[in-house]
Motif scaffolding. Structure first.
Motif, PDB file in Angstrom:
ATOM      1  N   MET A 242       0.845  -1.176   0.000  1.00  0.00           N
ATOM      2  CA  MET A 242       0.000   0.000   0.000  1.00  0.00           C
ATOM      3  C   MET A 242       0.888   1.234   0.000  1.00  0.00           C
ATOM      4  SD  MET A 242      -2.912   1.197   2.708  1.00  0.00           S
ATOM      5  CE  MET A 242      -1.856   1.437   4.109  1.00  0.00           C
ATOM      6  N   GLY A 243       0.648   2.169  -0.875  1.00  0.00           N
ATOM      7  CA  GLY A 243       1.399   3.416  -0.922  1.00  0.00           C
ATOM      8  C   GLY A 243       0.559   4.570  -0.400  1.00  0.00           C
ATOM      9  N   ILE A 244       1.223   5.630  -0.023  1.00  0.00           N
ATOM     10  CA  ILE A 244       0.526   6.828   0.462  1.00  0.00           C
ATOM     11  C   ILE A 244       0.020   7.591  -0.753  1.00  0.00           C
ATOM     12  CG2 ILE A 244       0.795   9.012   1.685  1.00  0.00           C
ATOM     13  CD1 ILE A 244       2.991   7.643   3.328  1.00  0.00           C
ATOM     14  N   THR A 245      -1.269   7.896  -0.785  1.00  0.00           N
ATOM     15  CA  THR A 245      -1.830   8.641  -1.907  1.00  0.00           C
ATOM     16  C   THR A 245      -2.062  10.109  -1.565  1.00  0.00           C
ATOM     17  OG1 THR A 245      -4.072   8.002  -1.284  1.00  0.00           O
ATOM     18  CG2 THR A 245      -2.939   6.600  -2.876  1.00  0.00           C
ATOM     19  N   ALA A 246      -2.188  10.412  -0.268  1.00  0.00           N
ATOM     20  CA  ALA A 246      -2.361  11.799   0.172  1.00  0.00           C
ATOM     21  C   ALA A 246      -1.985  11.886   1.639  1.00  0.00           C
ATOM     22  CB  ALA A 246      -3.803  12.253  -0.024  1.00  0.00           C
ATOM     23  N   ILE A 247      -1.499  13.074   2.042  1.00  0.00           N
ATOM     24  CA  ILE A 247      -1.125  13.284   3.443  1.00  0.00           C
ATOM     25  C   ILE A 247      -1.337  14.751   3.781  1.00  0.00           C
ATOM     26  CG2 ILE A 247       1.320  13.719   2.970  1.00  0.00           C
ATOM     27  CD1 ILE A 247       1.856  11.982   5.531  1.00  0.00           C
ATOM     28  N   ASN A 248      -1.705  15.026   5.031  1.00  0.00           N
ATOM     29  CA  ASN A 248      -2.006  16.408   5.407  1.00  0.00           C
ATOM     30  C   ASN A 248      -0.795  17.163   5.944  1.00  0.00           C
ATOM     31  OD1 ASN A 248      -1.811  15.093   7.892  1.00  0.00           O
ATOM     32  ND2 ASN A 248      -3.320  16.410   8.844  1.00  0.00           N
ATOM     33  N   VAL A 249       0.336  16.524   6.087  1.00  0.00           N
ATOM     34  CA  VAL A 249       1.536  17.193   6.586  1.00  0.00           C
ATOM     35  C   VAL A 249       2.136  18.027   5.448  1.00  0.00           C
ATOM     36  CG1 VAL A 249       3.820  16.867   7.586  1.00  0.00           C
ATOM     37  CG2 VAL A 249       1.964  15.350   8.237  1.00  0.00           C
ATOM     38  N   ARG A 250       2.269  19.319   5.667  1.00  0.00           N
ATOM     39  CA  ARG A 250       2.745  20.223   4.614  1.00  0.00           C
ATOM     40  C   ARG A 250       4.264  20.373   4.584  1.00  0.00           C
ATOM     41  NH1 ARG A 250      -1.401  18.986   2.581  1.00  0.00           N
ATOM     42  NH2 ARG A 250      -3.319  20.119   2.874  1.00  0.00           N
ATOM     43  N   ASN A 251       4.913  20.203   5.732  1.00  0.00           N
ATOM     44  CA  ASN A 251       6.364  20.359   5.795  1.00  0.00           C
ATOM     45  C   ASN A 251       7.022  19.016   5.492  1.00  0.00           C
ATOM     46  OD1 ASN A 251       6.185  23.096   6.656  1.00  0.00           O
ATOM     47  ND2 ASN A 251       5.649  22.348   8.674  1.00  0.00           N
ATOM     48  N   GLN A 252       7.436  18.859   4.241  1.00  0.00           N
ATOM     49  CA  GLN A 252       8.021  17.609   3.780  1.00  0.00           C
ATOM     50  C   GLN A 252       9.401  17.889   3.189  1.00  0.00           C
ATOM     51  OE1 GLN A 252       5.332  15.518   1.167  1.00  0.00           O
ATOM     52  NE2 GLN A 252       3.562  16.217   2.314  1.00  0.00           N
ATOM     53  N   PHE A 253      10.381  17.100   3.611  1.00  0.00           N
ATOM     54  CA  PHE A 253      11.751  17.289   3.157  1.00  0.00           C
ATOM     55  C   PHE A 253      12.274  15.966   2.606  1.00  0.00           C
ATOM     56  CE2 PHE A 253      10.902  20.256   6.578  1.00  0.00           C
ATOM     57  CZ  PHE A 253      11.299  21.458   6.022  1.00  0.00           C
ATOM     58  N   LYS A 254      12.420  15.890   1.297  1.00  0.00           N
ATOM     59  CA  LYS A 254      12.946  14.686   0.668  1.00  0.00           C
ATOM     60  C   LYS A 254      14.464  14.682   0.809  1.00  0.00           C
ATOM     61  CE  LYS A 254      12.687  12.103  -3.644  1.00  0.00           C
ATOM     62  NZ  LYS A 254      12.162  12.096  -5.005  1.00  0.00           N
ATOM     63  N   GLY A 255      15.023  13.536   1.149  1.00  0.00           N
ATOM     64  CA  GLY A 255      16.464  13.454   1.298  1.00  0.00           C
ATOM     65  C   GLY A 255      16.941  12.020   1.439  1.00  0.00           C
ATOM     66  N   ARG A 256      18.207  11.895   1.805  1.00  0.00           N
ATOM     67  CA  ARG A 256      18.830  10.587   2.008  1.00  0.00           C
ATOM     68  C   ARG A 256      19.390  10.507   3.410  1.00  0.00           C
ATOM     69  NH1 ARG A 256      19.121   7.422  -2.314  1.00  0.00           N
ATOM     70  NH2 ARG A 256      18.927   8.384  -4.354  1.00  0.00           N
ATOM     71  N   ILE A 257      19.301   9.317   3.978  1.00  0.00           N
ATOM     72  CA  ILE A 257      19.830   9.115   5.325  1.00  0.00           C
ATOM     73  C   ILE A 257      21.346   9.237   5.288  1.00  0.00           C
ATOM     74  CG2 ILE A 257      20.123   7.471   7.215  1.00  0.00           C
ATOM     75  CD1 ILE A 257      17.324   6.464   6.621  1.00  0.00           C
ATOM     76  N   ARG A 258      21.863  10.109   6.132  1.00  0.00           N
ATOM     77  CA  ARG A 258      23.295  10.371   6.205  1.00  0.00           C
ATOM     78  C   ARG A 258      23.949   9.613   7.357  1.00  0.00           C
ATOM     79  NH1 ARG A 258      25.934  16.375   6.881  1.00  0.00           N
ATOM     80  NH2 ARG A 258      27.705  15.687   8.075  1.00  0.00           N
ATOM     81  N   GLU A 259      23.226   9.488   8.489  1.00  0.00           N
ATOM     82  CA  GLU A 259      23.795   8.826   9.663  1.00  0.00           C
ATOM     83  C   GLU A 259      22.674   8.251  10.515  1.00  0.00           C
ATOM     84  OE1 GLU A 259      26.972   9.759  13.251  1.00  0.00           O
ATOM     85  OE2 GLU A 259      26.074  11.440  12.189  1.00  0.00           O
ATOM     86  N   ILE A 260      22.942   7.114  11.131  1.00  0.00           N
ATOM     87  CA  ILE A 260      22.020   6.496  12.081  1.00  0.00           C
ATOM     88  C   ILE A 260      22.795   6.201  13.352  1.00  0.00           C
ATOM     89  CG2 ILE A 260      20.541   4.517  12.595  1.00  0.00           C
ATOM     90  CD1 ILE A 260      20.086   4.206   9.571  1.00  0.00           C
ATOM     91  N   LEU A 261      22.346   6.755  14.463  1.00  0.00           N
ATOM     92  CA  LEU A 261      22.936   6.470  15.774  1.00  0.00           C
ATOM     93  C   LEU A 261      21.961   5.567  16.516  1.00  0.00           C
ATOM     94  CD1 LEU A 261      24.187  10.052  16.690  1.00  0.00           C
ATOM     95  CD2 LEU A 261      25.525   8.147  15.801  1.00  0.00           C
ATOM     96  N   ARG A 262      22.244   4.263  16.482  1.00  0.00           N
ATOM     97  CA  ARG A 262      21.335   3.271  17.052  1.00  0.00           C
ATOM     98  C   ARG A 262      21.455   3.191  18.563  1.00  0.00           C
ATOM     99  NH1 ARG A 262      19.179  -0.577  13.374  1.00  0.00           N
ATOM    100  NH2 ARG A 262      18.844  -1.962  15.126  1.00  0.00           N
ATOM    101  N   GLY A 263      20.312   3.123  19.202  1.00  0.00           N
ATOM    102  CA  GLY A 263      20.244   2.878  20.634  1.00  0.00           C
ATOM    103  C   GLY A 263      19.427   1.617  20.863  1.00  0.00           C
ATOM    104  N   PRO A 264      19.356   1.153  22.100  1.00  0.00           N
ATOM    105  CA  PRO A 264      18.610  -0.072  22.366  1.00  0.00           C
ATOM    106  C   PRO A 264      17.104   0.067  22.110  1.00  0.00           C
ATOM    107  CG  PRO A 264      19.453   0.870  24.415  1.00  0.00           C
ATOM    108  CD  PRO A 264      20.014   1.684  23.290  1.00  0.00           C
ATOM    109  N   VAL A 265      16.568   1.263  22.329  1.00  0.00           N
ATOM    110  CA  VAL A 265      15.129   1.486  22.130  1.00  0.00           C
ATOM    111  C   VAL A 265      14.873   2.588  21.114  1.00  0.00           C
ATOM    112  CG1 VAL A 265      12.957   2.139  23.249  1.00  0.00           C
ATOM    113  CG2 VAL A 265      14.618   0.721  24.479  1.00  0.00           C
ATOM    114  N   LEU A 266      15.572   3.724  21.251  1.00  0.00           N
ATOM    115  CA  LEU A 266      15.419   4.858  20.341  1.00  0.00           C
ATOM    116  C   LEU A 266      16.702   5.082  19.564  1.00  0.00           C
ATOM    117  CD1 LEU A 266      13.580   7.434  22.637  1.00  0.00           C
ATOM    118  CD2 LEU A 266      12.588   6.024  20.832  1.00  0.00           C
ATOM    119  N   SER A 267      16.565   5.603  18.361  1.00  0.00           N
ATOM    120  CA  SER A 267      17.714   5.913  17.522  1.00  0.00           C
ATOM    121  C   SER A 267      17.539   7.285  16.896  1.00  0.00           C
ATOM    122  CB  SER A 267      17.864   4.863  16.407  1.00  0.00           C
ATOM    123  OG  SER A 267      18.141   3.600  16.950  1.00  0.00           O
ATOM    124  N   GLU A 268      18.668   7.943  16.577  1.00  0.00           N
ATOM    125  CA  GLU A 268      18.651   9.216  15.861  1.00  0.00           C
ATOM    126  C   GLU A 268      18.990   8.960  14.401  1.00  0.00           C
ATOM    127  OE1 GLU A 268      20.967  12.431  17.495  1.00  0.00           O
ATOM    128  OE2 GLU A 268      20.710  11.630  19.511  1.00  0.00           O
TER     129      GLU A 268
END
Length: 71
Positions: A1-27
């Motif tokens: 299933m793909g997204i056909t519409a969304i109400n969020v107006r602030n959208q920033f297309k990009g590529r993941i540069r870094e992932i800082l993994r934690g046991p529960v949360l990650s940046e």
């Protein structure tokens, strides 16, 4: 299933540069034409979405408050 519409107006297309993994949360740093956008999401979501460095994503920003400081 793909997204056909969304109400969020602030959208920033990009590529993941870094992932800082934690046991529960990650940046996740996303490099966009407007600069770096950092998201804190669950590590489980990173695994389920199969996010890696270089993955193309859209950062969706919906804030209830924006604060300003005079420089």
């Amino acid at each position: 299933m793909g997204i056909t519409a969304i109400n969020v107006r602030n959208q920033f297309k990009g590529r993941i540069r870094e992932i800082l993994r934690g046991p529960v949360l990650s940046e996740v740093d996303v490099e966009t034409p407007s600069g770096i956008v950092t998201s804190v999401i669950t590590t489980r979501s990173i695994d389920e979405l199969r996010l890696d460095i270089g993955s193309e994503v859209v950062a969706l920003v919906k804030a209830t408050e924006v604060s300003l400081a005079k420089l």
